[in-house]
Scaffold this active site. Structure first.
Site, mmCIF file in Angstrom:
data_model
loop_
_atom_site.group_PDB
_atom_site.id
_atom_site.type_symbol
_atom_site.label_atom_id
_atom_site.label_comp_id
_atom_site.label_asym_id
_atom_site.label_seq_id
_atom_site.Cartn_x
_atom_site.Cartn_y
_atom_site.Cartn_z
ATOM 1 N N ARG A 227 0.935 -1.204 -0.012
ATOM 2 C CA ARG A 227 0.063 -0.117 0.058
ATOM 3 C C ARG A 227 0.937 1.374 0.004
ATOM 4 N NH1 ARG A 227 -3.358 -2.615 -1.537
ATOM 5 N NH2 ARG A 227 -5.461 -3.031 -0.909
ATOM 6 N N HIS A 275 -0.660 0.090 -9.856
ATOM 7 C CA HIS A 275 -1.373 -0.924 -8.971
ATOM 8 C C HIS A 275 -1.663 -2.049 -9.813
ATOM 9 C CE1 HIS A 275 -3.966 -1.013 -5.063
ATOM 10 N NE2 HIS A 275 -3.599 -2.261 -5.622
#
Ligand code: NDP
Ligand code: OXD
Length: 312
Positions: A227, A275
């Site tokens: 993250r 991502h």
């Protein structure tokens, strides 16, 4: 018996999830989509992909939330998330395989000095750099959960000396395991390449910062696939500038999409991915979600229930 599908999904993604869920959910389940009108009173189960904060609180009969994402940090950050009901996250062997491939691709690219050769090529430089074999490159993996354990096994199979770090003590074949605060320092001092596969929690927010980088061997590399909130961005830039770190591979960011003017985009020692390390594929994830729905209906134990107190 109504199940809600809700999330930050495009109309095409809603349609794809609905198609795959319909193949696996029992026929008597009604599936409603949050982008269409429905009666919130009827909803007992929610299948969610990062729904807007506050949305789930509008369903008074909700009894179970199944995340269609592996990481539940955004879901758990909803201040109105209904308390006291189980939240499960996605554990999907397909996603794990994808993440393992991503870890291997990036660790091998760093090990084989591909960023340095790309920089040399851009300048037309023909220079052979010293190249150790895998046995001489130590890899540290933060997180020994579903993704971390699979990644360490694959890295060991190639011949890297691998260390892993977790909250509670673990034993993983072939991996030097550390846990807790004192274990982190031991892992870092032997991490020529550090791979982050931690969940984002109040304990891990900002963990990839100045203090951590300073404990790694000088010139080590970072691979953050977990993250963006783990990384202190200014500390990374400073560590790359002063040689503490040599390169960073980043798949996740505090702000996604990464803003066009962000310095990471054009930094020669940073590799940016949008991502994509591993995402939930509806064709496999729908079956796993449906199995948990069936378990909830039957009163059987649910898989991959999150500890909302610790945040993963
Ligand atoms: P798991 O919950 O299975 O594993 C988490 C691991 O982190 C566990 O080993 C846990 O320790 C450890 N951990 C948690 N908190 C701490 C702490 N404070 N100190 C030390 N260790 C800690 O998660 P997954 O492996 O399934 O996923 C990890 C993360 O990967 C997700 O939360 C998500 O953020 C990210 N992800 C990113 C994707 C991408 O495309 N970039 C795709 C999918 C996931 P213990 O074993 O002791 O509990
Ligand atoms: C996830 C992700 O957590 O894609 O599933 O990041």
């Amino acid at each position: 018996m109504t199940i809600l599908l809700a999330g930050a999904l495009s109309p095409e993604e809603y349609a794809e999830w609905r198609h795959h869920l319909a193949l696996h959910l029992p026929r008597d389940e009604a599936l409603v989509l949050a982008n269409n009108p429905y009666d919130p009173q009827s909803v007992e189960i929610a299948l969610v992909a990062n729904p807007e904060p506050g949305l789930l609180a509008r369903h008074p009969r909700l009894g179970f939330i199944q995340s269609l994402w592996a990481g539940v940090d955004r879901l758990l950050a909803d201040p109105l998330l209904p308390p006291g009901i189980p939240v499960a996250r996605l554990v999907d062997p397909n996603l794990t395989q994808s993440m393992t491939e991503c870890v291997l691709a990036n660790v091998l690219a760093l090990h084989r000095q591909m960023p340095a050769y790309a920089r040399q090529q851009a300048q037309g430089v023909w220079r052979q750099l010293p190249q150790p074999v895998a046995a001489a490159r130590r890899v540290g993996v933060l997180g020994l959960g579903q993704l971390g354990r699979a990644a360490t096994a694959a890295l060991c199979a190639i011949g890297f000396p691998v260390s892993g770090w977790s909250r509670s003590p673990h034993e993983v074949a072939g991996v030097t395991c550390f846990s807790g605060a004192e274990g982190l320092a031991k892992l870092l001092e032997r991490a020529d390449i550090l791979v982050n596969l931690l969940p984002l929690t109040r304990d891990t927010e900002g963990i990839l910062g100045r203090e951590l980088f300073a404990q790694m061997p000088r010139g080590a590399a970072l691979v953050n696939l977990a993250r963006g909130g783990h990384l202190v961005e200014a500390d990374l830039l400073a560590a790359l500038a002063d040689g503490t770190l040599s390169h960073a591979v980043l798949d996740v960011f505090r702000e996604e999409p990464l803003p066009p003017a962000h310095p990471f985009w054009r930094h020669p020692q940073i590799t940016v991915f949008p991502h994509v390390a591993a995402y939930s594929e509806p064709d496999t994830a729908a079956r796993i979600a449906a199995e948990n729905v069936a378990a909830f209906r039957a009163g059987r134990p649910l898989r991959a229930v999150v500890d909302r107190g610790v945040g993963y």
